[in-house]
Every structure is written in structure tokens, then in C-alpha cells.
Design a protein around this motif. Sequence first.
Motif, PDB file in Angstrom:
ATOM      1  N   ARG A 174      -9.887   5.392  -4.627  1.00 25.10           N
ATOM      2  CA  ARG A 174      -8.436   5.202  -4.628  1.00 25.10           C
ATOM      3  C   ARG A 174      -8.128   3.710  -4.720  1.00 25.10           C
ATOM      4  NH1 ARG A 174      -6.243   9.484   0.004  1.00 25.10           N
ATOM      5  NH2 ARG A 174      -7.084  11.369  -0.983  1.00 25.10           N
ATOM      6  N   ASP A 175      -6.848   3.403  -4.715  1.00 27.58           N
ATOM      7  CA  ASP A 175      -6.414   2.015  -4.792  1.00 27.58           C
ATOM      8  C   ASP A 175      -6.393   1.427  -3.379  1.00 27.58           C
ATOM      9  OD1 ASP A 175      -5.514  -0.388  -5.723  1.00 27.58           O
ATOM     10  OD2 ASP A 175      -3.412   0.239  -5.849  1.00 27.58           O
ATOM     11  N   TYR A 176      -7.562   1.121  -2.867  1.00 30.82           N
ATOM     12  CA  TYR A 176      -7.673   0.620  -1.509  1.00 30.82           C
ATOM     13  C   TYR A 176      -7.339  -0.872  -1.450  1.00 30.82           C
ATOM     14  CZ  TYR A 176     -10.376   4.895  -0.611  1.00 30.82           C
ATOM     15  OH  TYR A 176     -10.796   6.196  -0.483  1.00 30.82           O
ATOM     16  N   LYS A 177      -6.841  -1.292  -0.306  1.00 32.18           N
ATOM     17  CA  LYS A 177      -6.656  -2.707  -0.020  1.00 32.18           C
ATOM     18  C   LYS A 177      -7.790  -3.151   0.898  1.00 32.18           C
ATOM     19  CE  LYS A 177      -1.588  -2.442  -0.230  1.00 32.18           C
ATOM     20  NZ  LYS A 177      -0.336  -2.580   0.562  1.00 32.18           N
ATOM     21  N   GLN A 213      -8.151  -0.355   3.590  1.00 29.33           N
ATOM     22  CA  GLN A 213      -6.877   0.258   3.953  1.00 29.33           C
ATOM     23  C   GLN A 213      -6.289   1.078   2.808  1.00 29.33           C
ATOM     24  OE1 GLN A 213      -4.615  -3.228   5.213  1.00 29.33           O
ATOM     25  NE2 GLN A 213      -5.136  -2.806   7.351  1.00 29.33           N
ATOM     26  N   GLU A 214      -5.606   2.125   3.205  1.00 34.87           N
ATOM     27  CA  GLU A 214      -4.856   2.951   2.274  1.00 34.87           C
ATOM     28  C   GLU A 214      -3.439   3.073   2.817  1.00 34.87           C
ATOM     29  OE1 GLU A 214      -5.060   7.392   0.217  1.00 34.87           O
ATOM     30  OE2 GLU A 214      -6.515   6.810   1.735  1.00 34.87           O
ATOM     31  N   GLU A 215      -2.506   2.505   2.072  1.00 33.44           N
ATOM     32  CA  GLU A 215      -1.107   2.480   2.523  1.00 33.44           C
ATOM     33  C   GLU A 215      -0.996   1.882   3.922  1.00 33.44           C
ATOM     34  OE1 GLU A 215       0.496   6.381   2.114  1.00 33.44           O
ATOM     35  OE2 GLU A 215       0.366   6.364  -0.086  1.00 33.44           O
ATOM     36  N   ASN A 216      -1.679   0.737   4.116  1.00 35.04           N
ATOM     37  CA  ASN A 216      -1.646  -0.037   5.362  1.00 35.04           C
ATOM     38  C   ASN A 216      -2.316   0.654   6.547  1.00 35.04           C
ATOM     39  OD1 ASN A 216      -0.276  -2.253   4.209  1.00 35.04           O
ATOM     40  ND2 ASN A 216       1.686  -1.174   4.411  1.00 35.04           N
ATOM     41  N   LEU A 217      -2.980   1.782   6.305  1.00 41.13           N
ATOM     42  CA  LEU A 217      -3.755   2.429   7.352  1.00 41.13           C
ATOM     43  C   LEU A 217      -5.238   2.175   7.088  1.00 41.13           C
ATOM     44  CD1 LEU A 217      -2.005   5.908   7.754  1.00 41.13           C
ATOM     45  CD2 LEU A 217      -1.900   3.957   9.313  1.00 41.13           C
ATOM     46  N   THR A 218      -5.957   1.702   8.101  1.00 44.96           N
ATOM     47  CA  THR A 218      -7.385   1.455   7.929  1.00 44.96           C
ATOM     48  C   THR A 218      -8.125   2.781   7.914  1.00 44.96           C
ATOM     49  OG1 THR A 218      -7.210  -0.678   9.050  1.00 44.96           O
ATOM     50  CG2 THR A 218      -9.406   0.292   8.871  1.00 44.96           C
TER      51      THR A 218
END
Length: 350
Positions: A17-20, A36-41
Motif C-alpha cells: 500500500r501507500d505507506y508513510k 504508517q497507514e493513514e497516520n496509524l502505525t
Amino acid sequence: MEVAAAKALKHFVIEQRDYKIRSVGQGYINTTFRVQEENLTVYILQCINNKVFPDVPALMENLRTILPLLAAEDYHPISFMPSKARLPYYKDEEGAFWRLLTFVPNSVAFDLTHEPDIAFEAGRILGLFHSCLENLPAASFKEVLPGFHDISLRRKEYLLALKQANSERLQSASKEIEFAEEAFFKLDVGFENLPVRICHNDTKLNNFLFSNVTGKALCLIDLDTVMPGYIIYDLGDAIRTLANPVSEDDTDLKKIGFDLDMVTAFLRGIKKSKLKLSDSEKQAIPSGVALMPYLHGLRALTDYLNNDVYYQISYADQNLDRCRNLFCFTRIVLEKKDAISKLVKSVLGK
């Protein structure tokens, strides 16, 4: 480094996915990132320092042995995601080793605490950790850092650094060098009569995770140093960070103290865990509490004399400051060994 981390992440068996990727700014050895995914680790990605840990495959095999055992009731499990090569790590083109861990949700770690409840929970979860591993034969483990807490080995490394150090650093550290010699002969007491256990070996407080909902301890992290050892290493190192009201980087030595109430709470947590300790292990706890800050201080002094080649530092004299802090704490512990011994007897029995 984030670019290399993003590339490494693509080599693990997870949903792409588009992880941060966010850097975690703590830790002296490995380089750690939150995925993180949508600011959730959702994962923890680490680049393992293979200068410190030269045999990463053996290290990861150790972890693969213990992680299934650390799944007891009241102990939160952690696991590694496999790479596409079906290994518990990925080695990139530059020779760096990466691993991907499951994230423990609703968890928090503390660098410092003044809360006896946290000290109690740290003792309870450490006792549970040892209970989970108590039947694991030490011979089945690779010693990834031979002599990690061996005071004689650390002294040899220190004496070599002392011979090679430049005059400026020798002058700056003159008082610490004097104490290193003085304290060594008080602490080189030998623990050969103690049973060998599988120990964590790096039980500073920020290697414990706590629930930010219930306040209960969940598990221990940073398991790279799990190896055979003596339990006083783990008890002593935990007490080192629980009893001292300031961090090991604090330069105001007047703030350093030894909080017996925090030690009482920690020992009560050990008792609550129902961990079985031999009489010799109980008797050695005060020596372990003094040994661990001395060893950490000696290693910081050695690194300072070696021009800071081991620990990550953020300013020139940070290793020397760490040493001064840890040696100051060691002095206090040596003065309080009788009080600690009485406390151990009162909480854990003879």
C-alpha cells in the motif's frame, strides 16, 4: 535513509500500500522507522546495525526461537514479517539488513518514570518474560555479543582505549578514569555460582511497552541482546533506570538519586509474577544493581576514549557526560548496597 527504508519495505510479504515511513529518533544502535497507514502505525521497520551485530542471521534465529514462547497469557506477542525470500530479514544491495515487526497497538514506552505503578508493572512483565523462557536450554542460543556484560572483557577494552586515547580526552576524563579503577575492584566479585538463564540483557525502561489504556505492562522489545546470562543483569539494569530520577544523559549530577520506593515497587512486581529465584540470585541483586550502571558507564568512557565509534552521539562530549552520570549513580548504589539487600529480603524473602 527513508528512501532506503521505503525500498526495503517492498521486499516483505505484506499488502503493498501507500505507506508513510517516519523515523523514530531514539535508540543508540539500530535505525528504526514507523510504517504508517493513514497516520496509524501498522509496522516497525528496522535497519539492524551489523557492525554491532555482525552475525544477523544468528541473531534472527535466536529471535525465531523465543518469540513463540513469549505468547503467554498477559504477555503481548510480537512477530516478524517474512521477506519475499522467506527469511526473517531482508539484505539490500548495500549489504544492510532490514526486518519488519508487528506493531503493538495502544502501547507506550517511557524513558523515565516516577510512578511506582509503572515500576511494579515493569517487574511483573520482566518476571513473566523469564518464566516463559526458563526451560529453554542456554546451549541452544548463539551468543551474538560474546561477553556483553563480562566486567573483565569490558575492562580489557577500556584499558586498550586508555592506551590509545589522545591527551586531550585523557585530561577531560581524568576523574572518571580514576573512578573506573577504584570501582572495578569493588564490583569484580564473580557470579559463577548463579544459574545461567536466557536473559534480555538490555532492560532499560524504554524497552518495556505499557498499555496506554490500562497502564499494564505488555511486553519487552529490542530483543537483539537476548542471550544466556545471569538474571541480575536484567534486574540490575531495570532498577538502574527506575531508581534514578533523571536520564543517563542528564548533566546535572546533583539531580541523580536512588529511589528505594521505586525499587520496592519493582521487586513487588517480580514477586507478583511468581518467578522462581534461587537464594544465590536474590543475594546477588544488590551487586547487580551496582554492576550495571558501572558497566554502562565504563562502555561510555571507553567509547569516548576511542573517539566515539560505537554509540550514536548528538554532541562532542555526550559519551563523557553519560559516563559521569552513570558513575555518579554507581557511587550512590555502592553506598546503599546494605539498604538494597534488606529490601530484597523483605520483599522476596531470604
